[in-house]
Design an enzyme around this catalytic site. Structure first.
Site, mmCIF file in Angstrom:
data_model
loop_
_atom_site.group_PDB
_atom_site.id
_atom_site.type_symbol
_atom_site.label_atom_id
_atom_site.label_comp_id
_atom_site.label_asym_id
_atom_site.label_seq_id
_atom_site.Cartn_x
_atom_site.Cartn_y
_atom_site.Cartn_z
ATOM 1 N N ILE A 288 35.227 -69.550 -35.727
ATOM 2 C CA ILE A 288 36.068 -68.659 -34.932
ATOM 3 C C ILE A 288 35.774 -67.199 -35.248
ATOM 4 O O ILE A 288 35.552 -66.829 -36.397
ATOM 5 C CB ILE A 288 37.568 -68.992 -35.163
ATOM 6 C CG1 ILE A 288 38.467 -68.242 -34.190
ATOM 7 C CG2 ILE A 288 37.970 -68.759 -36.607
ATOM 8 C CD1 ILE A 288 39.889 -68.791 -34.130
ATOM 9 N N ASP B 110 37.691 -64.098 -35.253
ATOM 10 C CA ASP B 110 39.079 -63.668 -35.247
ATOM 11 C C ASP B 110 39.125 -62.176 -35.560
ATOM 12 O O ASP B 110 38.983 -61.343 -34.677
ATOM 13 C CB ASP B 110 39.883 -64.504 -36.236
ATOM 14 C CG ASP B 110 41.376 -64.221 -36.206
ATOM 15 O OD1 ASP B 110 41.811 -63.277 -35.523
ATOM 16 O OD2 ASP B 110 42.131 -64.930 -36.892
ATOM 17 N N THR B 111 39.227 -61.810 -36.824
ATOM 18 C CA THR B 111 39.249 -60.393 -37.190
ATOM 19 C C THR B 111 37.851 -59.789 -37.155
ATOM 20 O O THR B 111 37.685 -58.604 -36.960
ATOM 21 C CB THR B 111 39.818 -60.193 -38.606
ATOM 22 O OG1 THR B 111 38.965 -60.850 -39.551
ATOM 23 C CG2 THR B 111 41.245 -60.713 -38.713
ATOM 24 N N GLY B 112 36.842 -60.624 -37.388
ATOM 25 C CA GLY B 112 35.471 -60.142 -37.478
ATOM 26 C C GLY B 112 35.053 -59.810 -38.896
ATOM 27 O O GLY B 112 33.893 -59.490 -39.144
ATOM 28 N N THR C 239 34.743 -61.756 -41.642
ATOM 29 C CA THR C 239 33.786 -62.700 -42.210
ATOM 30 C C THR C 239 32.414 -62.530 -41.571
ATOM 31 O O THR C 239 31.411 -62.392 -42.267
ATOM 32 C CB THR C 239 34.282 -64.152 -42.032
ATOM 33 O OG1 THR C 239 35.550 -64.295 -42.673
ATOM 34 C CG2 THR C 239 33.297 -65.141 -42.638
ATOM 35 N N LYS D 160 39.004 -65.334 -30.537
ATOM 36 C CA LYS D 160 40.389 -64.951 -30.248
ATOM 37 C C LYS D 160 40.405 -63.730 -29.350
ATOM 38 O O LYS D 160 39.619 -62.804 -29.524
ATOM 39 C CB LYS D 160 41.158 -64.669 -31.538
ATOM 40 C CG LYS D 160 41.611 -65.928 -32.223
ATOM 41 C CD LYS D 160 42.732 -65.654 -33.178
ATOM 42 C CE LYS D 160 43.177 -66.929 -33.843
ATOM 43 N NZ LYS D 160 44.164 -66.659 -34.877
ATOM 44 N N ASP E 298 41.747 -75.095 -40.351
ATOM 45 C CA ASP E 298 42.805 -75.653 -41.186
ATOM 46 C C ASP E 298 43.887 -74.642 -41.496
ATOM 47 O O ASP E 298 43.745 -73.447 -41.244
ATOM 48 C CB ASP E 298 42.213 -76.159 -42.504
ATOM 49 C CG ASP E 298 41.840 -75.030 -43.440
ATOM 50 O OD1 ASP E 298 42.367 -74.988 -44.558
ATOM 51 O OD2 ASP E 298 41.013 -74.171 -43.050
#
Length: 181
Positions: free
Chosen positions: A100, A102-104, A106, A130, A158
């Site tokens: 995913i 998400d925030t970017g 990672t 997202k 998870d």
């Protein structure tokens, strides 16, 4: 059921995987010695299904990365990148597979590290993106599908190690989040 709603059924997930497989096969078919780098643990189910349907010889390696604390990003990324993996990346065409965007945080941290390993090229593939403003903007080459800005579980995603094995992706219910706090 741990989810208040299912947003992607197992059938829909397999259709997305098939489409991404075709796109990646087309993009990588002329490249020598591509290496798929899979982010653990979230992307392992998606990557398994994807890599078994890509019609190319790909080497596969794994890296563990995390930026989550409970249901929110911690704001920092930790990952296990070691010298043997860096050596395996040098001069290779990399397909970075994540679950995913998400925030970017990672993806951004991993892209920065990957560039220090001197690959021939880097392309990214995520199952989900997202739909919100990302903290770090990352160019993603292959996106499975956009999803709402909610805490999702299943198909590798998870919550504190739970619900990863669900065969679908759903929005985790508030009761489950409160119960596990």
């Amino acid at each position: 059921m741990p989810c208040r709603k299912v947003i992607l059924t197992s059938e829909t997930l397999q259709q997305i995987v098939q489409r991404l497989s075709r796109e990646i096969t087309s993009a990588f078919e002329q490249l020598d010695s591509p290496l798929a780098l899979v982010l653990l643990d979230g992307a392992k189910y998606f990557a398994h299904d994807l890599l078994t349907t890509i019609d190319l010889p790909l080497d596969v390696d794994y890296i563990k990365a995390s930026s989550y604390c409970g249901t929110r990003s911690c704001g920092t990324v930790t990952f296990d990148g070691d010298r043997p993996l860096a050596d395996a990346i040098r001069g290779r065409h990399i397909l970075l597979i994540d679950d995913i965007y998400d925030t970017g945080l990672t993806l951004s941290a991993l892209m920065k590290w990957l560039k220090t390993c001197e690959p021939a090229s880097i392309r990214t593939c995520v199952l989900l993106e997202k739909q919100h403003t990302h903290t770090r903007q990352v160019s993603v080459d292959f996106v499975g599908t956009p999803v709402e800005d909610a805490f999702l579980v299943g198909y590798g995603l998870d919550y504190n190690g739970q619900y990863r094995d669900l065969p679908y992706i759903g929005v985790l219910s508030e009761e489950r989040i409160q119960k596990n706090h």
